[in-house]
Design an enzyme around this catalytic site. Structure first.
Site: not given
Length: 204
Positions: A106, A109-111, A195
Site C-alpha cells: 500500500v 502504491a501510494e507514495s 490501484y
C-alpha cells in the site's frame, strides 16, 4: 601435542629404522609399515572430502537460511523508502496484526514510500492520509512513524469492515468504504481498479 595417525606411523617407522639400523633389516617390516601407512593415508584422504562435503552442506544450509531471512526482511522494503521507513512499516504491521508485505505494498502504491509526498487532493506522506482521516485516527500525518501507523490502522479497519476481503479493503483504502459498499465490491473507477491491481501485484 597429539600426533595424527599418519604422523604416528611415520614416527614409528623412524623409531624402527633407528632400532634396526637400516630399513629392511627385519624381513617384511618395511613393507608391512608401508602398507599400513598407505592405508592410513587413503583413509585420511577419504575423510577430508567427506569433511569438506559436510562443511559445504552446512554452509549451503546457512546460506539458504540467510537468504530466506533476507527475503523476509525485504518484505517491507520500498523503492523510495529508507531503512527507517521499512522499520516503521514492520512495527505498524505488527501492532495491528497485518502482513508487513501488505502494508508495504500500500505504501509503495501510494507514495513509493516517500514521506514528503503530498497529493493534489492534500493526502500526506507515506500512506497518503487525508488530514481528516489522520485526525480521526489520532495521528499526525506529517510525522512519518505516525503516518505509517495511521495508514496501517486504517487498513486494518477496512479489512475488519469487509470481513477480511483484501480486494474490498484495498479498494476502500483508495475510494472510501462507502463506495465499496455501494457497489458491493471494487467500484468501477479506473483509478481504484488500477490501484487494487497494483497493490495486489506488489503484495504477491
Amino acid at each position: 601435542m597429539e600426533l595424527s595417525g599418519v604422523e604416528a606411523i611415520q614416527a614409528r617407522i623412524s623409531e624402527i629404522q633407528r632400532r634396526f639400523g637400516i630399513e629392511g633389516s627385519v624381513p617384511g617390516m618395511a613393507s608391512n609399515f608401508q602398507r599400513t601407512l598407505t592405508a592410513e593415508l587413503k583413509k585420511k584422504e577419504e575423510a577430508v572430502p567427506a569433511q569438506k562435503t559436510a562443511a559445504g552442506t552446512a554452509a549451503k544450509t546457512e546460506a539458504g537460511a540467510a537468504q530466506a531471512t533476507s527475503h523476509v526482511g525485504a518484505s517491507a522494503e520500498l523503492s523510495g523508502a529508507s531503512n527507517e521507513t521499512a522499520h516503521f512499516i514492520r512495527e505498524a504491521a505488527a501492532k495491528y496484526g497485518l502482513d508487513s508485505r501488505l502494508v508495504a505494498a500500500v505504501a509503495e502504491a501510494e507514495s513509493n514510500g516517500n514521506q514528503n509526498e503530498v497529493s493534489d487532493a492534500g493526502a500526506v506522506g507515506v500512506m497518503q492520509l487525508m488530514p481528516d482521516t489522520a485526525a480521526a485516527l489520532g495521528v499526525n500525518p506529517y510525522d512519518e512513524k505516525q503516518n505509517i501507523e495511521g495508514g496501517a490502522h486504517y487498513l486494518k479497519q477496512m479489512l475488519d469492515a469487509f470481513g477480511g476481503d483484501m480486494k474490498k479493503a484495498i479498494a476502500a483504502y483508495n475510494a472510501g468504504p462507502q463506495a465499496v459498499k455501494d457497489y458491493d465490491g471494487v467500484p468501477p473507477y479506473a483509478e481504484t481498479q488500477n490501484y487494487v491491481n497494483k497493490v495486489l501485484d506488489l503484495y504477491q
